[in-house]
Design an enzyme around this catalytic site. Structure first.
Site, mmCIF file in Angstrom:
data_model
loop_
_atom_site.group_PDB
_atom_site.id
_atom_site.type_symbol
_atom_site.label_atom_id
_atom_site.label_comp_id
_atom_site.label_asym_id
_atom_site.label_seq_id
_atom_site.Cartn_x
_atom_site.Cartn_y
_atom_site.Cartn_z
ATOM 1 N N LEU A 201 0.832 -1.204 0.000
ATOM 2 C CA LEU A 201 0.000 0.000 0.000
ATOM 3 C C LEU A 201 0.869 1.258 0.000
ATOM 4 O O LEU A 201 0.592 2.228 -0.714
ATOM 5 C CB LEU A 201 -0.910 0.006 1.229
ATOM 6 C CG LEU A 201 -2.017 -1.052 1.271
ATOM 7 C CD1 LEU A 201 -2.603 -1.146 2.676
ATOM 8 C CD2 LEU A 201 -3.117 -0.727 0.260
ATOM 9 N N MET A 202 1.928 1.234 0.816
ATOM 10 C CA MET A 202 2.796 2.408 0.946
ATOM 11 C C MET A 202 3.658 2.642 -0.293
ATOM 12 O O MET A 202 3.974 3.790 -0.636
ATOM 13 C CB MET A 202 3.683 2.255 2.182
ATOM 14 C CG MET A 202 2.912 2.277 3.493
ATOM 15 S SD MET A 202 3.916 1.770 4.914
ATOM 16 C CE MET A 202 5.000 3.194 5.100
ATOM 17 N N LYS A 281 -3.371 7.672 10.161
ATOM 18 C CA LYS A 281 -3.290 8.827 9.257
ATOM 19 C C LYS A 281 -3.250 8.342 7.816
ATOM 20 O O LYS A 281 -2.393 7.535 7.442
ATOM 21 C CB LYS A 281 -2.032 9.645 9.578
ATOM 22 C CG LYS A 281 -1.727 10.763 8.580
ATOM 23 C CD LYS A 281 -0.379 11.413 8.881
ATOM 24 C CE LYS A 281 0.047 12.361 7.770
ATOM 25 N NZ LYS A 281 1.398 12.923 8.005
ATOM 26 N N SER A 291 2.129 25.354 2.000
ATOM 27 C CA SER A 291 3.477 25.294 2.601
ATOM 28 C C SER A 291 4.232 24.162 1.920
ATOM 29 O O SER A 291 4.561 23.139 2.531
ATOM 30 C CB SER A 291 3.384 25.068 4.111
ATOM 31 O OG SER A 291 2.561 26.028 4.725
ATOM 32 N N LYS A 293 6.381 21.363 0.173
ATOM 33 C CA LYS A 293 7.617 20.666 0.521
ATOM 34 C C LYS A 293 8.673 20.879 -0.575
ATOM 35 O O LYS A 293 8.321 21.147 -1.732
ATOM 36 C CB LYS A 293 7.357 19.159 0.647
ATOM 37 C CG LYS A 293 6.527 18.728 1.823
ATOM 38 C CD LYS A 293 6.315 17.209 1.793
ATOM 39 C CE LYS A 293 5.470 16.732 2.962
ATOM 40 N NZ LYS A 293 6.196 16.817 4.237
ATOM 41 N N ARG A 302 4.165 9.550 -1.085
ATOM 42 C CA ARG A 302 3.092 8.618 -1.419
ATOM 43 C C ARG A 302 2.814 7.698 -0.230
ATOM 44 O O ARG A 302 1.741 7.090 -0.140
ATOM 45 C CB ARG A 302 3.475 7.789 -2.642
ATOM 46 C CG ARG A 302 4.653 6.833 -2.408
ATOM 47 C CD ARG A 302 5.077 6.156 -3.698
ATOM 48 N NE ARG A 302 6.118 5.159 -3.506
ATOM 49 C CZ ARG A 302 7.420 5.420 -3.451
ATOM 50 N NH1 ARG A 302 7.836 6.676 -3.580
ATOM 51 N NH2 ARG A 302 8.309 4.456 -3.291
ATOM 52 N N GLU A 365 -0.483 18.757 8.379
ATOM 53 C CA GLU A 365 -1.876 18.406 8.101
ATOM 54 C C GLU A 365 -2.320 17.101 8.747
ATOM 55 O O GLU A 365 -3.511 16.890 9.001
ATOM 56 C CB GLU A 365 -2.100 18.322 6.583
ATOM 57 C CG GLU A 365 -1.745 16.999 5.921
ATOM 58 C CD GLU A 365 -0.276 16.593 6.069
ATOM 59 O OE1 GLU A 365 0.004 15.385 6.093
ATOM 60 O OE2 GLU A 365 0.590 17.482 6.152
ATOM 61 N N ARG A 367 -2.000 15.949 11.716
ATOM 62 C CA ARG A 367 -2.623 16.136 13.034
ATOM 63 C C ARG A 367 -4.039 16.693 12.900
ATOM 64 O O ARG A 367 -4.874 16.501 13.783
ATOM 65 C CB ARG A 367 -1.742 17.043 13.887
ATOM 66 C CG ARG A 367 -1.559 18.439 13.403
ATOM 67 C CD ARG A 367 -0.319 19.110 13.969
ATOM 68 N NE ARG A 367 0.908 18.536 13.430
ATOM 69 C CZ ARG A 367 2.130 18.909 13.793
ATOM 70 N NH1 ARG A 367 2.289 19.854 14.705
ATOM 71 N NH2 ARG A 367 3.193 18.344 13.265
#
Length: 518
Positions: A201-202, A281, A291, A293, A302, A365, A367
């Site tokens: 998935l990651m 998350k 902001s 990256k 991803r 984002e 959090r």
């Protein structure tokens, strides 16, 4: 000058191996390989200390394996291997791997079980060596710990090549020997496959793993367990009805619709048993928003849904293991993108519990979406709440890839997480939740809270945890910051380079531990 007899014999062995290998290489994919374990000896003069399975093979060969090992070099160190060709009629390729000390166990300094970690590393090395030789079927010596051996095999052979034309050969593994504990081996296979699901998935590109695709993938993985698992894929209209303003503020910058994935696994005999709630998350791509990256390394974002990946994969594994425990999984899924609709630095949003948040950094984002999910988690009167998130670069700075950082308000929950991580070798380390950090995120000019600490980079992982704590009223809660363990270079020897899927197995082991306490 004449060469010593041992050198002549060793040279002959190597020539014999090369000849046999070149003869069988063309058809080796149709043949079996064997991985055997050998323990570390105290000195070069000591007799070779085989595992039970390796000793049986050596006896069947009239001691030829031990003879070849003695002649082929110094004793094998932990995780190192040697391969022999044509030694056994059933196994054209035999790999012998070093297991370290036979009396190794839990190490208080390292906070893991040295024996289990050595088995995982050794078996992984042996299986990979055979995979590189195009050997498709491998029998594995359980090495006295079938679960760890299976984990090493399954985790070590994984590589994400779904989108490549040329793929590595798919290797099937099974335990070797007559005294195999098949239940232990199968448990290890399921643990390893669970972590590999999180890795898959990651690793998937963000255009292939959108919030909708992620939710559909988990639903498909849980479909064999429909009798005890319920899947809810909550759309944007539901998110709006739940007044999850913080979550919606992040998702609105993207064209991809958000999904709030809710999983219910009912494994306990007593359906009224309070559930373990796991929150992950699920930022399927994190550009940083307005902001923005730096472009270098942004492709790795991803995997910013690593928390959701590990949590959901842990529930898939718990269902496959039929663990007698109730678990609820929550994953707010969306992208964090810059657009005309995106959050702007200085915007104020309202979370589900009514608290207002000043968004001074749109790249903080995770959090925000977790705040609403944590509020929602309390609806289930949970036994405990655990959230996992690739939350802060500061966590990577603090601990690197050695351990997952844990912030918790419960000694009871910490003790069980720590115990589970010693078994899996996927370590955790407790971090502080001081009021010192809470004061920093409450210092906001426009709202109740600020989404970044007053001193910006100082204690960034701690201020992020303090922020999440403002949305928790449960007595047993833990926040797992997994940013430092998101990827693997060469730190974990039984994982290839890439996304790690950590700490999926530790979450599964914790669920198993809680199930055993009922």
């Amino acid at each position: 000058m004449l060469m010593p007899f041992k050198s002549v014999l060793l040279s002959a062995i190597r020539k014999h191996n090369r000849r046999l290998f070149s003869r069988s290489n063309a058809t080796s994919s149709a043949k079996k390989g064997l991985v055997l374990g050998v323990y570390e000896t105290k000195s070069d003069s000591d007799r070779i200390h085989f595992t039970e399975s390796a000793a049986a093979i050596d006896r069947s060969l009239a001691g030829k394996l031990s003879e070849l090992l003695s002649l082929s070099g110094p004793p094998l160190k932990t995780g190192k291997s040697r391969i022999f060709y044509g030694l056994h009629q059933d196994f054209p390729s035999v790999v012998v791997v070093g297991l370290g000390k036979s009396d190794a166990g839990v190490c208080g300094r390292e906070n893991w079980d040295n024996r289990k970690e050595s088995v995982r590393a050794a078996v992984s090395a042996g299986c990979r060596q055979l995979q590189d030789l195009q050997v498709a079927e491998v029998e594995v010596d359980p090495c006295g710990d079938g679960q760890s051996a299976a984990e090493g095999a399954v985790l070590g052979l994984f590589e994400y090549d779904d989108l490549k034309t040329k793929k590595k050969i798919r290797v099937t593994t099974q335990p070797h020997g007559s005294s195999v504990d098949s239940a232990s081996w199968q448990k290890g296979v399921l643990y390893g496959e669970g972590q590999n699901l999180a890795r898959r998935l990651m690793e998937a590109p963000a255009n292939y793993m959108t919030p909708t695709v992620f939710a559909d993938t988990i639903e498909q993985k849980l479909s064999p367990f429909a009798d005890r698992v319920t899947v809810h894929k909550r759309p944007q209209s539901w998110i709006e009805s739940e007044q999850m303003g913080a979550f919606l503020s992040v998702s609105k910058g993207s064209e991809e619709p958000p999904v709030f994935l809710e999983l219910h696994y009912k494994g306990a005999l007593d359906s009224s048993q309070p559930p373990l709630v796991l929150v992950g998350k699920g930022i399927t791509f994190d550009s940083g928003g307005i902001s923005l990256k730096p472009s270098s390394g942004m492709d790795a974002m991803r995997a910013d849904m690593g928390g959701a990946a590990t949590v959901c994969s842990a529930i898939v594994t718990a269902a496959a293991l039929k663990l007698p425990v109730n678990i609820i999984g929550l994953a707010p899924l969306c992208e964090n993108m810059p657009s005309g609709k995106a959050n702007k630095p200085g915007d104020v949003v309202r979370a589900k519990n009514g608290k207002t948040i000043q968004v001074d950094n749109t790249d903080a984002e995770g959090r925000l979406i977790l705040a609403d999910a944590l509020c929602y988690a309390h609806n289930f009167s949970p036994r405990a709440i655990i959230n996992a998130a690739t939350l802060t670069g500061a966590m990577d700075v603090a601990l690197g890839s050695a351990a997952t950082g844990v912030f918790t308000n419960s000694d009871w929950l910490w003790e069980r997480l720590h115990k589970a991580s010693i078994v899996t070798g996927d370590r955790v380390w407790r971090m502080p939740l001081f009021q010192h950090y809470t004061k920093q995120i409450k210092d906001s000019a426009l709202a109740d809270l600020n989404n970044v600490g007053k001193y910006s980079r100082s204690g960034g992982a701690c201020t992020a945890a303090a922020f999440l704590k403002e949305f928790v009223t449960a007595d047993c809660w833990a926040h797992l910051d997994i940013a430092g363990v998101m990827t693997n270079k060469d730190e974990v020897p039984y994982l290839r380079k890439g996304m790690s899927g950590r700490p999926t197995r530790t979450l599964v082991e914790l669920a198993a531990l809680l199930a055993s306490e009922h």
